[in-house]
Write a protein that holds these residues in place. Structure first.
Motif, PDB file in Angstrom:
ATOM      1  N   SER A 135      24.834   3.068  39.655  1.00 28.63           N
ATOM      2  CA  SER A 135      25.998   2.814  38.795  1.00 28.63           C
ATOM      3  C   SER A 135      27.140   2.217  39.607  1.00 28.63           C
ATOM      4  N   HIS A 136      27.390   2.778  40.779  1.00 26.76           N
ATOM      5  CA  HIS A 136      28.441   2.289  41.684  1.00 26.76           C
ATOM      6  C   HIS A 136      28.221   0.819  42.028  1.00 26.76           C
ATOM      7  N   GLU A 137      26.988   0.507  42.431  1.00 24.21           N
ATOM      8  CA  GLU A 137      26.693  -0.868  42.855  1.00 24.21           C
ATOM      9  C   GLU A 137      26.723  -1.842  41.678  1.00 24.21           C
ATOM     10  N   LEU A 138      26.364  -1.367  40.489  1.00 20.73           N
ATOM     11  CA  LEU A 138      26.424  -2.237  39.308  1.00 20.73           C
ATOM     12  C   LEU A 138      27.861  -2.555  38.920  1.00 20.73           C
ATOM     13  N   ILE A 139      28.786  -1.653  39.219  1.00 24.58           N
ATOM     14  CA  ILE A 139      30.206  -1.960  38.987  1.00 24.58           C
ATOM     15  C   ILE A 139      30.653  -3.065  39.941  1.00 24.58           C
ATOM     16  N   THR A 152      35.301 -11.235  51.320  1.00 24.79           N
ATOM     17  CA  THR A 152      35.859 -11.330  52.675  1.00 24.79           C
ATOM     18  C   THR A 152      37.316 -10.878  52.704  1.00 24.79           C
ATOM     19  N   ASP A 153      37.923 -10.724  51.531  1.00 23.07           N
ATOM     20  CA  ASP A 153      39.312 -10.290  51.417  1.00 23.07           C
ATOM     21  C   ASP A 153      39.354  -8.767  51.317  1.00 23.07           C
ATOM     22  N   LEU A 154      40.040  -8.115  52.242  1.00 26.10           N
ATOM     23  CA  LEU A 154      40.083  -6.656  52.282  1.00 26.10           C
ATOM     24  C   LEU A 154      40.624  -6.044  50.994  1.00 26.10           C
ATOM     25  N   LYS A 155      41.643  -6.666  50.409  1.00 27.61           N
ATOM     26  CA  LYS A 155      42.235  -6.124  49.185  1.00 27.61           C
ATOM     27  C   LYS A 155      41.268  -6.221  48.016  1.00 27.61           C
ATOM     28  N   HIS A 156      40.544  -7.333  47.936  1.00 25.82           N
ATOM     29  CA  HIS A 156      39.546  -7.498  46.882  1.00 25.82           C
ATOM     30  C   HIS A 156      38.449  -6.430  47.032  1.00 25.82           C
ATOM     31  N   HIS A 157      37.995  -6.287  48.275  1.00 23.19           N
ATOM     32  CA  HIS A 157      36.947  -5.309  48.553  1.00 23.19           C
ATOM     33  C   HIS A 157      37.422  -3.898  48.206  1.00 23.19           C
ATOM     34  N   ALA A 158      38.633  -3.561  48.637  1.00 26.30           N
ATOM     35  CA  ALA A 158      39.186  -2.230  48.378  1.00 26.30           C
ATOM     36  C   ALA A 158      39.312  -1.980  46.877  1.00 26.30           C
ATOM     37  N   CYS A 159      39.740  -2.980  46.138  1.00 24.18           N
ATOM     38  CA  CYS A 159      39.925  -2.832  44.691  1.00 24.18           C
ATOM     39  C   CYS A 159      38.598  -2.516  44.004  1.00 24.18           C
ATOM     40  N   SER A 160      37.552  -3.232  44.353  1.00 24.10           N
ATOM     41  CA  SER A 160      36.260  -2.991  43.742  1.00 24.10           C
ATOM     42  C   SER A 160      35.708  -1.625  44.143  1.00 24.10           C
ATOM     43  N   GLU A 161      35.964  -1.202  45.382  1.00 25.52           N
ATOM     44  CA  GLU A 161      35.511   0.117  45.824  1.00 25.52           C
ATOM     45  C   GLU A 161      36.232   1.228  45.061  1.00 25.52           C
ATOM     46  N   ILE A 162      37.511   1.046  44.801  1.00 26.13           N
ATOM     47  CA  ILE A 162      38.278   2.025  44.022  1.00 26.13           C
ATOM     48  C   ILE A 162      37.698   2.138  42.619  1.00 26.13           C
ATOM     49  N   ARG A 163      37.466   0.999  41.987  1.00 28.46           N
ATOM     50  CA  ARG A 163      36.923   0.984  40.636  1.00 28.46           C
ATOM     51  C   ARG A 163      35.519   1.598  40.601  1.00 28.46           C
ATOM     52  N   CYS A 225      44.313  -1.011  40.611  1.00 32.21           N
ATOM     53  CA  CYS A 225      42.848  -1.039  40.534  1.00 32.21           C
ATOM     54  C   CYS A 225      42.297   0.227  39.883  1.00 32.21           C
ATOM     55  N   PHE A 226      42.915   1.354  40.156  1.00 34.31           N
ATOM     56  CA  PHE A 226      42.486   2.612  39.545  1.00 34.31           C
ATOM     57  C   PHE A 226      42.721   2.593  38.038  1.00 34.31           C
ATOM     58  N   ASN A 227      43.810   1.977  37.621  1.00 36.99           N
ATOM     59  CA  ASN A 227      44.147   1.910  36.196  1.00 36.99           C
ATOM     60  C   ASN A 227      43.341   0.858  35.431  1.00 36.99           C
ATOM     61  N   ASP A 228      42.663  -0.022  36.159  1.00 36.11           N
ATOM     62  CA  ASP A 228      41.821  -1.029  35.519  1.00 36.11           C
ATOM     63  C   ASP A 228      40.436  -0.429  35.306  1.00 36.11           C
ATOM     64  N   THR A 229      40.155   0.018  34.095  1.00 39.69           N
ATOM     65  CA  THR A 229      38.897   0.702  33.814  1.00 39.69           C
ATOM     66  C   THR A 229      37.845  -0.199  33.152  1.00 39.69           C
ATOM     67  N   ARG A 230      38.092  -1.482  33.093  1.00 44.72           N
ATOM     68  CA  ARG A 230      37.102  -2.378  32.503  1.00 44.72           C
ATOM     69  C   ARG A 230      35.750  -2.243  33.212  1.00 44.72           C
ATOM     70  N   PRO A 231      34.646  -2.233  32.476  1.00 43.91           N
ATOM     71  CA  PRO A 231      34.477  -2.523  31.046  1.00 43.91           C
ATOM     72  C   PRO A 231      34.616  -1.292  30.144  1.00 43.91           C
ATOM     73  N   PHE A 232      35.109  -0.175  30.683  1.00 48.77           N
ATOM     74  CA  PHE A 232      35.328   1.028  29.878  1.00 48.77           C
ATOM     75  C   PHE A 232      36.733   1.008  29.290  1.00 48.77           C
ATOM     76  N   GLU A 233      36.899   1.692  28.177  1.00 49.20           N
ATOM     77  CA  GLU A 233      38.229   1.805  27.585  1.00 49.20           C
ATOM     78  C   GLU A 233      39.098   2.763  28.390  1.00 49.20           C
ATOM     79  N   MET A 234      38.428   3.760  29.037  1.00 43.93           N
ATOM     80  CA  MET A 234      39.133   4.738  29.829  1.00 43.93           C
ATOM     81  C   MET A 234      38.116   5.406  30.756  1.00 43.93           C
ATOM     82  N   ILE A 235      38.609   6.282  31.653  1.00 42.64           N
ATOM     83  CA  ILE A 235      37.716   7.043  32.513  1.00 42.64           C
ATOM     84  C   ILE A 235      37.188   8.224  31.717  1.00 42.64           C
ATOM     85  N   TYR A 236      35.866   8.264  31.563  1.00 45.94           N
ATOM     86  CA  TYR A 236      35.272   9.316  30.748  1.00 45.94           C
ATOM     87  C   TYR A 236      34.800  10.520  31.568  1.00 45.94           C
ATOM     88  N   ARG A 237      34.705  10.354  32.890  1.00 47.79           N
ATOM     89  CA  ARG A 237      34.162  11.447  33.683  1.00 47.79           C
ATOM     90  C   ARG A 237      35.251  12.123  34.494  1.00 47.79           C
TER      91      ARG A 237
END
Length: 237
Positions: A135-139, A152-163, A225-237
């Motif tokens: 699931s993590h890797e599919l996000i 290659t951009d640290l901020k991009h990488h960090a954002c995806s890891e947070i999500r 990045c934490f507040n961006d829950t796409r493709p979910f409407e919200m954090i369900y877990r």
């Protein structure tokens, strides 16, 4: 768990099989000698341990493939993410999700060209660790398809890891505390878990200097990045 960029999949499953000469009574004798330490040289012990590892690796790879296939058919989270990737003009084929024996301690990784690697020897047959890892890797795959992430951009990488840490269910254990501690403490615990996992992942990035650098980058992009829950409407877990 460090979710770094894995090397190209190596598909080592078929190579992992001990010699047939070590089966049956002979194998039982070697096992008894190994456990008791009697009548076995150090070279024999080393050979036996190598064969045991190969057997275990083969079992883990077989289990990993079976669990991967099951999750792709029956896991609500995995099925949902596969569908969302398709809707974003992407496609995840089964041969792009490989079960391998990894040298680096981690459960898995995503590479925009090679796909997803599941580390069978660290997942170690645990069906639900594999589910959360996939699931993590599919996000990450979804982010790469939908947002054209520059890995290659640290901020991009960090954002995806947070999500990925927040949305995949990795920090779902914190829900066990929500009944007793209330939702405010649960929310704080969930965020702490997400930050910790994101930092561990960012540390493995080639441009990251050290843990302090990783923490700084994660903190900088965390809120948005934490507040961006796409493709979910919200954090369900």
């Amino acid at each position: 768990m460090t979710q770094g960029t894995p090397p190209p999949p190596t598909n080592k499953v078929e190579a992992l099989s001990p010699s047939d000469s070590n089966s049956g009574f002979k194998w039982w004798t070697k096992t008894l000698q190994y456990k008791t330490g009697l009548g076995m040289s150090q070279d024999d012990k080393n050979q036996y341990e190598t064969i045991l590892k190969l057997k275990k690796d083969k079992e883990n790879c077989k289990s990993c493939v079976e669990h991967r296939d099951w999750m792709m058919k029956y896991s609500p989270m995995v099925i949902f993410m596969l569908d969302q990737i398709n809707k974003s003009n992407g496609y995840v084929s089964k041969n792009k999700i490989s079960c391998n024996i990894c040298d680096t301690p981690k459960y898995g990784g995503f590479h925009p060209e090679f796909g997803i690697e599941l580390c069978a020897n660290y997942i170690n047959g645990d069906k639900w660790i594999l589910n959360d890892t996939l699931s993590h890797e599919l996000i990450h795959w979804y982010d790469n398809t939908r947002f054209n992430v520059d890995w290659t951009d640290l901020k991009h990488h960090a954002c995806s890891e947070i999500r990925a840490a927040s949305l995949s269910g990795e920090c779902a254990i914190m829900t066990e505390f929500s009944r007793q501690m209330g939702m405010m403490r649960f929310a704080k615990g969930h965020q702490t878990c997400v930050k910790r996992k994101a930092v561990l992942s960012v540390i493995g990035h080639p441009k990251c200097k050290d843990k302090q650098h990783a923490e700084s980058v994660v903190n900088e992009v965390f809120r948005s990045c934490f507040n961006d829950t796409r493709p979910f409407e919200m954090i369900y877990r």
